[in-house]
Design a protein around this motif. Structure first.
Motif, short mmCIF file in Angstrom:
data_model
loop_
_atom_site.label_atom_id
_atom_site.label_comp_id
_atom_site.label_asym_id
_atom_site.label_seq_id
_atom_site.Cartn_x
_atom_site.Cartn_y
_atom_site.Cartn_z
N PRO A 71 0.80 -1.23 0.00
CA PRO A 71 0.00 0.00 0.00
C PRO A 71 0.83 1.27 0.00
O PRO A 71 0.50 2.24 -0.70
CB PRO A 71 -0.83 -0.12 1.28
CG PRO A 71 -0.90 -1.58 1.55
CD PRO A 71 0.41 -2.13 1.10
N GLU A 72 1.92 1.29 0.77
CA GLU A 72 2.74 2.51 0.81
C GLU A 72 3.43 2.74 -0.53
O GLU A 72 3.63 3.89 -0.95
CB GLU A 72 3.76 2.44 1.94
CG GLU A 72 3.18 2.68 3.33
CD GLU A 72 2.63 1.43 3.98
OE1 GLU A 72 2.20 1.50 5.14
OE2 GLU A 72 2.62 0.37 3.32
N GLY A 73 3.80 1.66 -1.22
CA GLY A 73 4.37 1.79 -2.55
C GLY A 73 3.34 2.36 -3.53
O GLY A 73 3.67 3.20 -4.38
N ASP A 74 2.11 1.90 -3.40
CA ASP A 74 1.02 2.44 -4.23
C ASP A 74 0.76 3.91 -3.89
O ASP A 74 0.59 4.75 -4.78
CB ASP A 74 -0.25 1.62 -4.01
CG ASP A 74 -1.44 2.18 -4.76
OD1 ASP A 74 -1.56 1.93 -5.97
OD2 ASP A 74 -2.26 2.89 -4.13
N MET A 75 0.76 4.22 -2.60
CA MET A 75 0.47 5.58 -2.15
C MET A 75 1.48 6.57 -2.69
O MET A 75 1.12 7.63 -3.22
CB MET A 75 0.46 5.63 -0.61
CG MET A 75 -0.12 6.92 -0.03
SD MET A 75 0.17 7.10 1.78
CE MET A 75 -0.13 5.45 2.37
N ILE A 76 2.76 6.23 -2.59
CA ILE A 76 3.78 7.18 -3.03
C ILE A 76 3.77 7.34 -4.55
O ILE A 76 4.03 8.44 -5.07
CB ILE A 76 5.18 6.77 -2.51
CG1 ILE A 76 6.14 7.97 -2.60
CG2 ILE A 76 5.73 5.58 -3.26
CD1 ILE A 76 7.47 7.75 -1.89
N LEU A 77 3.42 6.29 -5.28
CA LEU A 77 3.32 6.41 -6.73
C LEU A 77 2.20 7.38 -7.12
O LEU A 77 2.34 8.19 -8.04
CB LEU A 77 3.05 5.04 -7.36
CG LEU A 77 4.25 4.20 -7.77
CD1 LEU A 77 3.79 2.85 -8.31
CD2 LEU A 77 5.10 4.91 -8.79
N ARG A 78 1.08 7.29 -6.40
CA ARG A 78 -0.06 8.16 -6.71
C ARG A 78 0.23 9.61 -6.30
O ARG A 78 -0.20 10.55 -6.97
CB ARG A 78 -1.32 7.60 -6.05
CG ARG A 78 -1.74 6.30 -6.72
CD ARG A 78 -2.72 5.48 -5.91
NE ARG A 78 -4.07 6.02 -5.96
CZ ARG A 78 -5.14 5.38 -5.49
NH1 ARG A 78 -5.01 4.16 -4.96
NH2 ARG A 78 -6.32 5.92 -5.55
N VAL A 79 0.97 9.77 -5.22
CA VAL A 79 1.40 11.12 -4.84
C VAL A 79 2.35 11.68 -5.91
O VAL A 79 2.24 12.83 -6.33
CB VAL A 79 2.09 11.10 -3.45
CG1 VAL A 79 2.79 12.43 -3.17
CG2 VAL A 79 1.07 10.81 -2.36
N ARG A 80 3.27 10.83 -6.36
CA ARG A 80 4.23 11.25 -7.39
C ARG A 80 3.51 11.66 -8.67
O ARG A 80 3.91 12.63 -9.34
CB ARG A 80 5.21 10.11 -7.67
CG ARG A 80 6.21 10.39 -8.77
CD ARG A 80 7.17 11.50 -8.42
NE ARG A 80 8.17 11.09 -7.46
CZ ARG A 80 9.04 11.93 -6.89
NH1 ARG A 80 9.01 13.23 -7.20
NH2 ARG A 80 9.92 11.50 -6.00
N ASP A 81 2.46 10.96 -9.04
CA ASP A 81 1.71 11.31 -10.25
C ASP A 81 1.14 12.73 -10.17
O ASP A 81 1.01 13.40 -11.19
CB ASP A 81 0.57 10.32 -10.47
CG ASP A 81 1.06 8.97 -11.00
OD1 ASP A 81 2.21 8.91 -11.47
OD2 ASP A 81 0.30 7.99 -10.91
N VAL A 82 0.82 13.17 -8.95
CA VAL A 82 0.26 14.52 -8.78
C VAL A 82 1.36 15.57 -8.71
O VAL A 82 1.28 16.61 -9.36
CB VAL A 82 -0.61 14.58 -7.50
CG1 VAL A 82 -1.03 16.03 -7.20
CG2 VAL A 82 -1.85 13.71 -7.64
#
Length: 528
Positions: free
Chosen positions: A137-148
């Protein structure tokens, strides 16, 4: 003469205008820093599930309340323009529902989107969140933050040392650090370090560190065996700070990992960041080898025993309070918090069945039906109702509590309502919702006197500082629950093997440094 005067006046005006253009807005523009993150430790060996309300998510300026070093008058606050998005922190518990995670992420990303662009992101997480249907989940979270926020923004990740660092999380984190103490007395200091490191790279234009070394260490141990109060963790973690003082090294960290989740990323990790490749590599390899070398020395931070032995020791002791840690259902590590097995054993014990017996405080058991009845009868009234085992009934069913209501307290953030029920010489704290009891005030607010009690039983593992300093003596009881300390009887199926101590005779692992690509380079490597 008039002509000269006009020329001089014109030059003066032009010079003045030029100086006005070099205002702080133009030259000393403060970095734009976003703040976000979700933090929880969630056990996959517990039947409990965590919903969105458990995170008590704070948005906008509410986020500042997490960080005393960001009060309005602080030097750190004045170093940047901050844009708090959303930060949620839940009590450790069961796996997070997918609906809760997606809802929280939708809110977080919308807040981030509203204030782009950013120079950096202070990404404040725990690292041991588990979500239904997700491995990282944290890997997914940081990827989605990075996309923004885009690839140019630097992300500085702050973590608990009991978190897990996947290759994806390591890749997208430009800077990364974790606590160096367990119990986590340095939590605020560590978060400030993560933010300070970020500002120190952005302000002078240094940008992301050139090198990130990550070494997976095939060790999986509970926090109760890796406390920095005692050896070998005390000396192991003492080696971290000296690494950061080397020329060309920015930060170093050791993650113990989270033992009560069955995922491939769950194991110890060492990471070092900096601009000197040789020093980064050497520092990471020294810390990883040091961890591996002492693997057989880790022991429980306090004596351990079965519950019946623990109770017998407590009854024979003249030290007050004799603290018993009910470890298997510890809600501060991910237990459901409503396992009744220990409480049933206590209430069956003849020593506590008469009012003149040794005084015992039990903290705590959720029992919303009992709480409702207590509110009706009030202090001094009698209650007779079941409590516990609504979530985790694998070891014992609900416990019948028949006694006198001695105290009622409403308005607690976690428990909502707390009730003290006297049964013989035992005082049982019953809550509307589960709550860990860490502080003396948690008891004195209920008119209890924990320092004067003969026995204090708390659902916890190693004692937090306030309880530790209060103890007369202490034993950790090996009780069942979602965070069982006997890791060898947990049904692991997906963690990477071999893994110490599950595979005690495993071969020497490869502890050479793996350099992680920078966040604006290729995708994260897959861990072998």
């Amino acid at each position: 003469m008039k002509t000269i005067t006009i020329i001089l006046l014109t030059l003066s005006i032009l010079f003045s205008c030029n100086q006005k253009q070099k205002t702080p807005d133009a030259i000393n523009k403060l970095p734009r820093i976003a703040i976000c993150g979700l933090a929880i430790e969630s056990s996959t060996f517990s039947p409990a599930q965590t919903t969105e309300d458990a995170f008590h998510a704070r948005v906008g300026d509410e986020v500042y309340t997490y960080y005393p070093f960001l009060n309005e008058d602080s030097a750190t606050r004045k170093r940047a323009g901050y844009f708090p998005a959303l930060r949620g922190h839940a009590l450790p518990g069961g796996i997070v529902t997918k609906e809760a995670y997606e809802s929280l992420m939708t809110r977080m990303l919308a807040k981030l989107e509203a204030n782009v662009p950013y120079d950096g992101v202070f990404f404040d997480i725990h690292g041991a969140m588990n979500v239904v249907g997700m491995d990282d989940p944290e890997g997914d979270m940081i990827l989605r933050v990075r996309d923004v926020v885009g690839e140019d923004a630097l992300i500085s990740t702050s973590m608990d040392l009991h978190g897990n660092v996947s290759p994806q999380l390591a890749h997208q984190s430009d800077l990364i650090t974790c606590y160096r103490m367990a119990p986590h007395e340095d939590a605020i200091e560590s978060k400030k370090r993560a933010l300070t490191n970020l500002l120190d790279r952005i302000e002078p234009g240094k940008g992301r560190p050139a090198y990130k070394a990550r070494i997976p260490v095939p060790i999986l141990l509970p926090g109760e065996k890796t406390s920095t109060r005692i050896e070998p963790a005390k000396s192991l973690y003492a080696k971290v700070k000296p690494m950061t003082q080397k020329e060309g090294v920015l930060d170093a960290a050791i993650w113990v990992g989270y033992a009560w989740a069955d995922e491939p990323r769950n194991h110890a990790v060492v990471m070092v960041t900096g601009d000197d490749k040789k020093q980064v590599k050497a520092s990471a390899e020294e810390l990883a080898q040091s961890f591996w070398d002492v693997r057989e020395q880790f022991e429980f931070v306090a004596p351990v025993a079965k519950l019946d032995e623990s109770l017998e020791m407590a009854l024979q002791s003249n030290k007050k309070p004799f603290v018993i840690s009910d470890m298997g259902d510890n809600p501060t590590a991910g237990g459901a918090g409503d396992v009744t097995w220990t409480l049933k054993q206590i209430l069956k014990n003849a020593a506590f069945q008469k009012i003149e017996g040794p005084t015992l405080i039990y903290a705590s058991i959720p029992g919303p039906k009992l709480v409702e009845k207590a509110l009706k009868v009030g202090v001094g009234g009698k209650v007779n109702e079941f409590a516990g085992a609504e979530v985790d009934n694998r070891y014992a069913g609900p416990v019948k509590l028949k006694g006198i209501v001695e105290a009622i307290r409403e308005g607690d953030k976690h428990a909502e309502v707390e009730v003290v029920v006297r049964i013989g010489s035992a005082r049982v704290i019953v809550t509307k919702k589960r709550k860990p009891y860490h502080h003396e005030a948690d008891f004195t607010n209920l008119k209890l006197k924990p320092r004067e009690a003969d026995i204090l039983v708390v659902k916890i593992g190693y004692l937090v500082p306030e309880l530790y300093n209060m103890r007369g003596d202490w034993i950790m009881a090996l009780t069942p629950g979602g965070v069982d300390q006997d890791l060898e009887r947990l049904p692991y199926k997906r963690i990477k093997r071999p893994m110490y101590p599950l595979d005690k005779d495993m071969a020497e692992p490869d502890l050479s440094a793996r350099f992680i690509p920078l966040s604006n380079e290729q995708k994260a490597p897959v861990e072998n």
